[in-house]
Design a protein around this motif. Sequence first.
Motif, PDB file in Angstrom:
ATOM      1  N   THR A  88       0.730  -0.939  -0.247  1.00 56.38           N
ATOM      2  CA  THR A  88      -0.277  -0.272  -0.317  1.00 56.38           C
ATOM      3  C   THR A  88       0.946   1.299   0.049  1.00 56.38           C
ATOM      4  O   THR A  88       0.875   2.326  -0.720  1.00 56.38           O
ATOM      5  CB  THR A  88      -1.138  -0.095   0.781  1.00 56.38           C
ATOM      6  N   ASP A 107      -0.467  13.376   4.676  1.00 56.26           N
ATOM      7  CA  ASP A 107      -0.960  11.962   4.536  1.00 56.26           C
ATOM      8  C   ASP A 107      -2.852  12.738   4.057  1.00 56.26           C
ATOM      9  O   ASP A 107      -3.744  11.065   4.313  1.00 56.26           O
ATOM     10  CB  ASP A 107      -1.284  10.873   5.375  1.00 56.26           C
ATOM     11  N   THR A 154      -5.209  14.219   5.952  1.00 54.90           N
ATOM     12  CA  THR A 154      -6.128  13.875   6.763  1.00 54.90           C
ATOM     13  C   THR A 154      -5.491  15.815   7.334  1.00 54.90           C
ATOM     14  O   THR A 154      -5.054  16.143   7.052  1.00 54.90           O
ATOM     15  CB  THR A 154      -5.580  13.620   7.847  1.00 54.90           C
ATOM     16  N   ARG A 183      -8.764  10.700   3.206  1.00 55.05           N
ATOM     17  CA  ARG A 183      -8.209   9.974   3.868  1.00 55.05           C
ATOM     18  C   ARG A 183      -8.307   8.648   2.172  1.00 55.05           C
ATOM     19  O   ARG A 183      -7.607   7.925   2.221  1.00 55.05           O
ATOM     20  CB  ARG A 183      -8.534   9.850   4.544  1.00 55.05           C
ATOM     21  N   LEU A 223      -7.007   5.703   0.042  1.00 50.53           N
ATOM     22  CA  LEU A 223      -6.660   4.452  -0.176  1.00 50.53           C
ATOM     23  C   LEU A 223      -7.305   3.533  -1.408  1.00 50.53           C
ATOM     24  O   LEU A 223      -6.111   2.890  -1.717  1.00 50.53           O
ATOM     25  CB  LEU A 223      -7.241   4.420   0.846  1.00 50.53           C
ATOM     26  N   THR A 282      -1.627  -7.211   6.672  1.00 50.78           N
ATOM     27  CA  THR A 282      -1.203  -6.095   7.530  1.00 50.78           C
ATOM     28  C   THR A 282      -0.045  -6.331   8.050  1.00 50.78           C
ATOM     29  O   THR A 282       0.154  -5.378   9.076  1.00 50.78           O
ATOM     30  CB  THR A 282      -2.298  -5.796   8.045  1.00 50.78           C
ATOM     31  N   TRP A 332       8.144  -4.904  13.360  1.00 48.20           N
ATOM     32  CA  TRP A 332       7.547  -4.207  14.924  1.00 48.20           C
ATOM     33  C   TRP A 332       8.309  -5.430  16.313  1.00 48.20           C
ATOM     34  O   TRP A 332       9.111  -5.452  16.148  1.00 48.20           O
ATOM     35  CB  TRP A 332       6.519  -6.121  14.356  1.00 48.20           C
ATOM     36  N   ALA A 344       5.927   7.518   4.364  1.00 52.67           N
ATOM     37  CA  ALA A 344       4.630   6.756   3.851  1.00 52.67           C
ATOM     38  C   ALA A 344       3.509   7.628   3.054  1.00 52.67           C
ATOM     39  O   ALA A 344       3.234   7.759   2.742  1.00 52.67           O
ATOM     40  CB  ALA A 344       3.692   5.988   4.968  1.00 52.67           C
ATOM     41  N   ASP A 345       3.940   8.960   3.978  1.00 52.45           N
ATOM     42  CA  ASP A 345       3.069   9.896   3.318  1.00 52.45           C
ATOM     43  C   ASP A 345       3.741  10.578   2.236  1.00 52.45           C
ATOM     44  O   ASP A 345       3.176  11.779   2.160  1.00 52.45           O
ATOM     45  CB  ASP A 345       2.229  10.643   4.507  1.00 52.45           C
ATOM     46  N   ARG A 350      -4.145  -4.756  14.124  1.00 55.25           N
ATOM     47  CA  ARG A 350      -3.503  -2.994  13.196  1.00 55.25           C
ATOM     48  C   ARG A 350      -4.610  -2.513  12.894  1.00 55.25           C
ATOM     49  O   ARG A 350      -6.209  -2.769  12.516  1.00 55.25           O
ATOM     50  CB  ARG A 350      -2.758  -4.560  12.530  1.00 55.25           C
ATOM     51  N   VAL A 377      -4.960   0.818   9.323  1.00 56.12           N
ATOM     52  CA  VAL A 377      -4.764   0.876   8.300  1.00 56.12           C
ATOM     53  C   VAL A 377      -4.708   3.093   8.841  1.00 56.12           C
ATOM     54  O   VAL A 377      -5.730   3.749   9.452  1.00 56.12           O
ATOM     55  CB  VAL A 377      -5.837   0.960   7.461  1.00 56.12           C
ATOM     56  N   THR A 378      -3.549   3.733   9.284  1.00 54.27           N
ATOM     57  CA  THR A 378      -3.414   5.012   8.686  1.00 54.27           C
ATOM     58  C   THR A 378      -3.971   5.711   8.038  1.00 54.27           C
ATOM     59  O   THR A 378      -3.823   4.828   6.433  1.00 54.27           O
ATOM     60  CB  THR A 378      -2.424   5.824   9.383  1.00 54.27           C
ATOM     61  N   ALA A 379      -4.496   7.372   8.231  1.00 56.37           N
ATOM     62  CA  ALA A 379      -4.513   7.782   6.488  1.00 56.37           C
ATOM     63  C   ALA A 379      -2.774   7.982   5.651  1.00 56.37           C
ATOM     64  O   ALA A 379      -3.437   8.312   4.440  1.00 56.37           O
ATOM     65  CB  ALA A 379      -4.311   9.052   7.443  1.00 56.37           C
ATOM     66  N   ASP A 380      -1.891   7.448   6.220  1.00 52.29           N
ATOM     67  CA  ASP A 380      -0.882   7.481   5.337  1.00 52.29           C
ATOM     68  C   ASP A 380      -0.712   6.036   4.357  1.00 52.29           C
ATOM     69  O   ASP A 380       0.118   5.506   3.672  1.00 52.29           O
ATOM     70  CB  ASP A 380       0.369   7.260   5.485  1.00 52.29           C
ATOM     71  N   GLY A 381      -1.547   5.287   4.884  1.00 54.90           N
ATOM     72  CA  GLY A 381      -1.500   3.719   3.788  1.00 54.90           C
ATOM     73  C   GLY A 381      -0.820   2.547   5.043  1.00 54.90           C
ATOM     74  O   GLY A 381      -1.209   1.621   4.038  1.00 54.90           O
ATOM     75  N   THR A 382      -0.673   3.348   6.092  1.00 58.30           N
ATOM     76  CA  THR A 382       0.310   2.258   6.695  1.00 58.30           C
ATOM     77  C   THR A 382      -0.121   1.334   7.718  1.00 58.30           C
ATOM     78  O   THR A 382      -1.297   1.454   8.437  1.00 58.30           O
ATOM     79  CB  THR A 382       1.651   2.420   7.153  1.00 58.30           C
ATOM     80  N   ASP A 383       0.155   0.087   8.246  1.00 56.65           N
ATOM     81  CA  ASP A 383      -0.328  -0.600   9.242  1.00 56.65           C
ATOM     82  C   ASP A 383      -0.055   0.029  10.309  1.00 56.65           C
ATOM     83  O   ASP A 383       1.574  -0.196  10.496  1.00 56.65           O
ATOM     84  CB  ASP A 383      -0.663  -1.996   8.446  1.00 56.65           C
ATOM     85  N   ARG A 384      -0.520  -0.070  11.208  1.00 51.55           N
ATOM     86  CA  ARG A 384      -0.182   0.260  12.773  1.00 51.55           C
ATOM     87  C   ARG A 384      -0.953  -0.169  13.645  1.00 51.55           C
ATOM     88  O   ARG A 384      -2.065  -0.723  13.684  1.00 51.55           O
ATOM     89  CB  ARG A 384      -0.069   1.867  13.216  1.00 51.55           C
ATOM     90  N   ASP A 385      -0.705  -0.985  14.755  1.00 51.30           N
ATOM     91  CA  ASP A 385      -1.210  -1.612  16.166  1.00 51.30           C
ATOM     92  C   ASP A 385      -1.218  -0.481  17.155  1.00 51.30           C
ATOM     93  O   ASP A 385      -0.994  -0.532  18.504  1.00 51.30           O
ATOM     94  CB  ASP A 385      -0.693  -3.309  16.473  1.00 51.30           C
ATOM     95  N   ARG A 418      -9.186   9.183  14.957  1.00 53.73           N
ATOM     96  CA  ARG A 418     -10.261   7.684  14.522  1.00 53.73           C
ATOM     97  C   ARG A 418      -9.198   6.600  14.561  1.00 53.73           C
ATOM     98  O   ARG A 418      -9.008   6.204  13.080  1.00 53.73           O
ATOM     99  CB  ARG A 418     -12.137   7.555  14.425  1.00 53.73           C
TER     100      ARG A 418
END
Lengths: 311, 311, 311
Positions: free
Chosen positions: A2, A261, A263, B3, B7, B163, B168, B260-261, C256, C258-266, C277
């Motif tokens: 992505t 990004d 937002t 946003r 995506l 994902t 990590w 990433a942005d 996890r 998806v943030t606004a920049d398309g990366t997955d985060r936890d 949000r």
Amino acid sequence: MTRAATLVAATLLGAVALVVTAPAAPAAVREYWVAAVPATWNMVPNQRDAIMDVGYDPSETVLPTVVYRRYTPGWKRPLRNVPRGSSNQDLIPGPLMHARVGDRIEVHFKNLDRVYRRPHSMHFHGVGYKPSSDGAYLPGYSGRDADVEYGRSYTYVLHALRTSVGVWPYHDHSPSMEESIAGGMYGMLSILGRREQAPDREFVVVMAPMGRFQTIDGRAFVGNTPVFTSRPGQLVQWDVMAMGSEHHTFHVHGHRWVTADGTDRDTQTVGPAESFRIRWREHDPGTWLYHCHVETHMMQGMIGIYRVTQR
Amino acid sequence: MTRAATLVAATLLGAVALVVTAPAAPAAVREYWVAAVPATWNMVPNQRDAIMDVGYDPSETVLPTVVYRRYTPGWKRPLRNVPRGSSNQDLIPGPLMHARVGDRIEVHFKNLDRVYRRPHSMHFHGVGYKPSSDGAYLPGYSGRDADVEYGRSYTYVLHALRTSVGVWPYHDHSPSMEESIAGGMYGMLSILGRREQAPDREFVVVMAPMGRFQTIDGRAFVGNTPVFTSRPGQLVQWDVMAMGSEHHTFHVHGHRWVTADGTDRDTQTVGPAESFRIRWREHDPGTWLYHCHVETHMMQGMIGIYRVTQR
Amino acid sequence: MTRAATLVAATLLGAVALVVTAPAAPAAVREYWVAAVPATWNMVPNQRDAIMDVGYDPSETVLPTVVYRRYTPGWKRPLRNVPRGSSNQDLIPGPLMHARVGDRIEVHFKNLDRVYRRPHSMHFHGVGYKPSSDGAYLPGYSGRDADVEYGRSYTYVLHALRTSVGVWPYHDHSPSMEESIAGGMYGMLSILGRREQAPDREFVVVMAPMGRFQTIDGRAFVGNTPVFTSRPGQLVQWDVMAMGSEHHTFHVHGHRWVTADGTDRDTQTVGPAESFRIRWREHDPGTWLYHCHVETHMMQGMIGIYRVTQR
């Protein structure tokens, strides 16, 4: 995947995306003459916190220090510390250095710290340079760039690359780095794309502790921190960075901005040496607050006024 | 809306964006044999801060602790703690665990903490798993995965999902979590897309306090922290994370990376258990500094050397 | 350039990206009746930290304070402090205010702080408003909106703009701001796009220190902090913000996003007055932990339970 896709999307659409507002200027050499000079600095010139209605004595707010100041060529004469197009008064940060992608920047630095006679240097973020222009002290590796003795000078050669678009810190990275940054030896670079529109108003916001206060550009509390001004219709740009050891959250009342990004934000974290530029087309007249939303920082002075007037 | 649009743009262009460098390997089972073992750790083996020219006595820098170490199958024999392709020396973090999307990862963990005989566990970020592989202690809910007694073992079953691409943390989340993390019970996972290019050089950077120092991979000050090396033309990857209670700003001199942005950065905030990977194609020979730009952290040791050599 | 390109990509593809789940409702006026009322608050009602197995006496955990509470029109009668669709019990944050882009929000605020009789106000992030609805105290500039005396009321007029989509803080910004925020005078706005799908479950997570504890919605330690619940298949939304003077890292186990920049985060940093949000379609049954990953904060109570049940 992505992430990569986003970047490709950006690339494919790049030609469309360019906000072409001016013919590309030929790449230029930008020269800055800068010196480290002693200063007696009052963080709270009006001697009060107007919001909490508390007074301060000059013995609590005045600090002898060393700052970067811009000079005419050959360090003949200091220039007024008010960047063109900015609302800044005389403030702590050194000159706001402008360039466009493709430009070469030459910063001629002289150590005129006749009070402390400490070594000093300049280390620049965001731009390309050879190790000899790094300005960071590392015994056994670094050279004269990182340890400019009192009375000596050094020229840093920097390149505004395609990856340099944005705003960036510069600061002392010599053996005296710790005291020098605490005392305000920092400033900003502002790099535009080759054809990118320059803002109508550009505000330098350096968030940093100083003595017992939390300052913006070396000043604490409304009435001392810079009063930034604009008019509806203007393209305003905030150049925000932090120095020191704390994270901040920069907030402007009554406005939002779009981050990279996509937002919308009205509050954004900035940690030591991080920097970002915020832009919007102004359309909200009023007297607004801007401040760090870390409450203890706000209470220790990190707050100011942004005024949008019709006329 | 913006946003969501971003995506979708990423998704539509996904097929183009894939950097296909290898045929997709069949999904694999990756097994790691890991144990918690006692260690006597010197945070400053050369006993000095070379930049500030200050010496330290071993009584100030040596710490008895417990760390994760990789073993041969059946925990027969410990393996050298140097991930393949990394420049790491023997450092605090446990083994860097690699997988690709679609892989199943089995981590066989044994508690060999014969000194303190505390319970331990492994909790993994970023990957998919059932509650029975969570490894986090919660009275009344968690099972043996979260509370592995001395002499016992447990196998965690993890899934590298779509994902999960990125880097990590993993760390102790047992009843002894607080002391165990302070002592260095952490490591990293590095998950690639199914066909994603592996980097030529991969550097593990864990920013964490340890005793009175601020360490990178358990070491403080240049000369003790890892010396990362690469050559021009190589694809280098930095796996950065933080553990503990403080936010950091990771900075590398003379380089920038694309986030990433789509923005270029040379300094990036990382808070406890946050993690990100940074990649660039190297082309800047020199001896560079990497460090936390939080000044007190840098002064307490969170700084190291990155060397790019032509040969 | 890359940044601009990303935004253009988002715009071009906007029509495709819209998740149209409902016909656009006509713009509405949303009225909220809110008062500042005294409360005797117990941060640890079960008087224990179940994970560390430590007991607390009410003398350590009960705090007299002032909070925002929702009322029926005309402040006739307080409403239960449980937002519809949320799993929240009676918690510190004021009412979760909902709107869609295009709506006008009128917040009728009354100061019923009969115990301390301090001035209070409401300052809203993310929405559009005139200076007269800013609610922030600035001597010489601000009006009654920023300094609502005991027994008085004020109506704030807010506009959910296209740039307002997301979740945002509101909080006291009167002369009593410092004590009032420390005591819990905050809440959240949740703004949806005109046709955006509403979540099935919406969880308010305010991370803030309170007395000696680090609280979520004013509660500390599992068993006291909210137990959020959902079922597989539901669209869950976490509304996360911080108040106070510290940065946090919000983490949910086994998931996890998806943030606004398309990366997955936890795990994601949130500083004072920042807010974001997080959404996912649930498919992982289990009893999971959510917590701040700053270790000292987690140890001081900033941890709770998220339960996904099949039925």
